[in-house]
Design an enzyme around this catalytic site. Structure first.
Site, PDB file in Angstrom:
ATOM      1  N   ASN A  67       0.878  -1.159   0.000  1.00  0.00           N
ATOM      2  CA  ASN A  67       0.000   0.000   0.000  1.00  0.00           C
ATOM      3  C   ASN A  67       0.924   1.220   0.000  1.00  0.00           C
ATOM      4  O   ASN A  67       1.657   1.444   0.971  1.00  0.00           O
ATOM      5  CB  ASN A  67      -0.880  -0.022   1.252  1.00  0.00           C
ATOM      6  N   VAL A  68       0.890   1.991  -1.074  1.00  0.00           N
ATOM      7  CA  VAL A  68       1.871   3.071  -1.220  1.00  0.00           C
ATOM      8  C   VAL A  68       1.619   4.258  -0.288  1.00  0.00           C
ATOM      9  O   VAL A  68       2.429   5.179  -0.233  1.00  0.00           O
ATOM     10  CB  VAL A  68       1.957   3.576  -2.678  1.00  0.00           C
ATOM     11  N   TYR A 160     -10.612  14.300  -4.768  1.00  0.00           N
ATOM     12  CA  TYR A 160      -9.717  13.828  -5.836  1.00  0.00           C
ATOM     13  C   TYR A 160      -9.060  15.008  -6.540  1.00  0.00           C
ATOM     14  O   TYR A 160      -7.836  15.041  -6.725  1.00  0.00           O
ATOM     15  CB  TYR A 160     -10.514  12.988  -6.840  1.00  0.00           C
TER      16      TYR A 160
END
Ligand code: NAP
Length: 269
Positions: A67-68, A160
């Site tokens: 998971n970055v 976003y």
């Protein structure tokens, strides 16, 4: 001659969509590739892609789960890449999420996860690879941002859109910070590409038609076009390009907004 012979490229979110196209293009140009994925369901795709590029382009490839947005997982991922393929020469921060949640009911968890995946990840991966890039006096960091880095695009998903604007500014700040070490930091900003991210949205034929109509080139972009732009920015031909946001968007971000450009979000979320 191969552009990236003996170079190691790490592509986050490389198992599918735009990331998979970037993996293929970099491997086609001779880079050894580390394909990162996060969901258990993407392992098979990542592994199949590894086998495909090894066979097709005679490069070395590996898959690596992380998971970055989590430092310990990023550190472990890069340790493993260095052990198997050597130091990361080309880092492509492609992993991203765009939860289609309306602002008024947006949860704190979704806000945090969006920023963790789309922004914090760039900090974590870049900081971890930078010391070896500095030692090697060579490095390419390419962040996949968006037209949303520059415009309030449709559908309006503020978490976003603002995260992609942050990713673009982070790109520029790192370019200034790391340029003196011969590390180029740039971004590629796609307009709409028909990947899993936009699948539900583009399933509505009216929305698809509006997306195409809104774009000056009267078509959607493709995954490969983003891979081509990444190859260019990672190449010697782009060695003096630093802190640039290369929009691969058919001219969408230079067009004046039209009233009909923002679609009725009620149809989407
Ligand atoms: P996608 O098909 O939904 O793929 C997203 C990728 O990100 C997957 O590989 C996924 O890995 C990975 N990912 C998500 N969360 C992660 C995490 N926490 N750690 C590691 N990997 C994670 O999306 P896409 O369209 O290819 O998008 C790729 C990039 O392009 C994103 O940054 C996106 O914002 C940007 N972009 C896309 C469009 C578009 O229209 N498609 C337009 C502009 C910008 P798993 O498979 O393991 O889940």
């Amino acid at each position: 001659m191969s552009k990236f012979l003996n170079r190691t490229a790490l592509i986050t979110g490389g198992s599918r969509g735009i990331g998979a196209a970037i993996v293929k293009r970099l491997a086609e140009e001779g880079a050894n590739v580390a394909i990162n994925y996060a969901s258990a369901g993407s392992y098979e795709k990542a592994y199949a892609l590894k086998e495909q590029v090894e066979e097709q382009f005679s490069v070395r490839a590996m898959v690596i789960k992380a998971n970055v947005g989590i430092k310990a997982e990023v550190d472990h991922m890069i340790d493993e890449v260095e052990r198997e393929l050597g130091p990361v020469d080309i880092l492509v921060n492609n992993a991203g999420i765009a939860p289609f949640e309306p602002f008024l009911s947006l949860s704190e968890e979704t806000w945090d996860e969006t920023y963790q995946t789309n922004v914090k990840s760039i900090f974590l991966t870049s900081q971890r690879v930078a010391p070896k890039m500095i030692a090697n006096k060579y490095g390419k960091i390419i962040n996949i941002t968006s037209t949303a880095s520059l415009l309030v695009t449709s559908p309006v998903i503020p978490h976003y859109i603002s995260s992609k604007a942050a990713a673009a500014q982070l790109t520029k700040a790192l370019a200034i910070e790391l340029g003196k070490y011969n590390i180029n930091v740039n971004a590629v900003g796609p307009s709409t590409v028909a990947t899993d991210m936009c699948k539900e949205y583009l399933e509505n034929p009216e929305i698809l038609a509006k997306e195409i109509e809104a774009n000056p080139m009267k078509r959607l972009g493709t995954e490969k076009q983003i891979g081509d732009a990444v190859v260019f920015l990672a190449s010697d031909e782009a060695m003096q390009i630093n802190g640039h946001l290369l929009m691969v968007d058919g001219g969408l971000t230079v067009k004046a907004a039209q009233p009909e450009d923002h679609m009725d979000r009620g149809a989407i979320v």
